[in-house]
Design an enzyme around this catalytic site. Sequence first.
Site, PDB file in Angstrom:
ATOM      1  N   ASP A 185       0.991  -1.235   0.173  1.00 40.12           N
ATOM      2  CA  ASP A 185       0.031   0.037  -0.027  1.00 40.12           C
ATOM      3  C   ASP A 185       0.837   1.128  -0.062  1.00 40.12           C
ATOM      4  OD1 ASP A 185      -1.972   1.947   0.237  1.00 40.12           O
ATOM      5  OD2 ASP A 185      -1.956   1.811   2.667  1.00 40.12           O
ATOM      6  N   THR A 189       3.010   9.659   2.253  1.00 45.54           N
ATOM      7  CA  THR A 189       3.999   9.663   3.441  1.00 45.54           C
ATOM      8  C   THR A 189       4.633   8.373   3.617  1.00 45.54           C
ATOM      9  OG1 THR A 189       2.915  11.528   4.350  1.00 45.54           O
ATOM     10  CG2 THR A 189       4.670  10.404   5.770  1.00 45.54           C
ATOM     11  N   GLY A 192      -9.284   7.015  -5.224  1.00 45.04           N
ATOM     12  CA  GLY A 192      -7.886   6.935  -4.911  1.00 45.04           C
ATOM     13  C   GLY A 192      -8.049   5.148  -4.907  1.00 45.04           C
ATOM     14  N   ALA A 193      -6.762   4.424  -5.115  1.00 48.69           N
ATOM     15  CA  ALA A 193      -6.688   2.673  -4.964  1.00 48.69           C
ATOM     16  C   ALA A 193      -7.096   2.405  -3.750  1.00 48.69           C
ATOM     17  CB  ALA A 193      -5.489   2.344  -5.610  1.00 48.69           C
ATOM     18  N   ASP A 194      -6.409   3.321  -2.741  1.00 45.88           N
ATOM     19  CA  ASP A 194      -6.545   2.684  -1.502  1.00 45.88           C
ATOM     20  C   ASP A 194      -7.959   2.702  -0.897  1.00 45.88           C
ATOM     21  OD1 ASP A 194      -6.708   5.671  -1.517  1.00 45.88           O
ATOM     22  OD2 ASP A 194      -5.691   5.877   0.185  1.00 45.88           O
ATOM     23  N   THR A 238      -1.833  10.279   5.475  1.00 48.57           N
ATOM     24  CA  THR A 238      -1.209  11.912   5.184  1.00 48.57           C
ATOM     25  C   THR A 238      -2.578  12.500   5.219  1.00 48.57           C
ATOM     26  OG1 THR A 238       0.501  10.950   3.768  1.00 48.57           O
ATOM     27  CG2 THR A 238      -0.085  13.284   3.717  1.00 48.57           C
ATOM     28  N   THR A 250       3.936  24.857  27.893  1.00 50.56           N
ATOM     29  CA  THR A 250       3.369  24.805  26.577  1.00 50.56           C
ATOM     30  C   THR A 250       3.476  23.401  25.784  1.00 50.56           C
ATOM     31  OG1 THR A 250       4.438  26.939  26.961  1.00 50.56           O
ATOM     32  CG2 THR A 250       4.189  25.708  24.790  1.00 50.56           C
TER      33      THR A 250
END
Length: 266
Positions: A6, A10, A106-108, A131, A183
């Site tokens: 797959d 990313t 998309g193929a996914d 991603t 922070t």
Amino acid sequence: MVLAVDVGNTETLLGLFAGREVVQSWRISTQRHPTGDEMAMMLSGLLAGEPDAPEAVERAVIASVVPAIDRSWDEAFEKLGIPLTRVDAATPLPVELDVDEPASVGADRIVNTLGTRCLYGRNTVVVDLGTATTFDCITADGVFLGGVIAPGPRAGIDRMHEHTSKLPSVEIRVPETVIGRRTVTCLESGVFYSIVDGIDGIVRRIIDEWQPDDPLVIATGGLATVLAPHCRTVTEIYPYLTLYGLVCADEHLRSVDGRAPETARG
């Protein structure tokens, strides 16, 4: 054995399957300009730990959303002597793309639809944390109705770090408390719960609009095991859903053709 691949923007997830069982899996960074030789060396290295590899791999099946490197993958598998099947919107699979532009799906997402049909056979929302975060609406009989594409989990962190001079980049992890006292802990909490609550919010809106009978919500993708346990709408976590769908696609194409096709480009 079958090697399912797959290729995401990313990361690339690879899984070695014996039947429908995952024997081994790897998650690697997606290279942007690899050669076929480099990809072949990488694959050989990954498979080196498996008995009789790469000879143990009878064939491979791949779904890619990065067309620029498709040729390199083809060359790599050719060098290793492993027959390759490529799955995309034109591949004849037992799913229906009931959307305005089926060729652009998309193929996914196509493979997720098939994997969901094979595994569950229920009305399902698949949340794929890559991603981008995709939300796929899939009926019990394997019809892809569309969905939502949202920024991925890291997108907000990177953008905030890029545009603020004093705020550091943080990792996506479960905070000890909602209320941070420094922070960094404030950022970790804000990042984590904005993603989790964003997933829940979109899933609720999808289900309210779609109104499916007895819906299942599945989380998959690299961060599914981190984020999904804290999502109130997610009912299943299956990190290998896309790979499983690729194996189902391979089985279907072999049953139709009576052999393992070397390529299926469409």
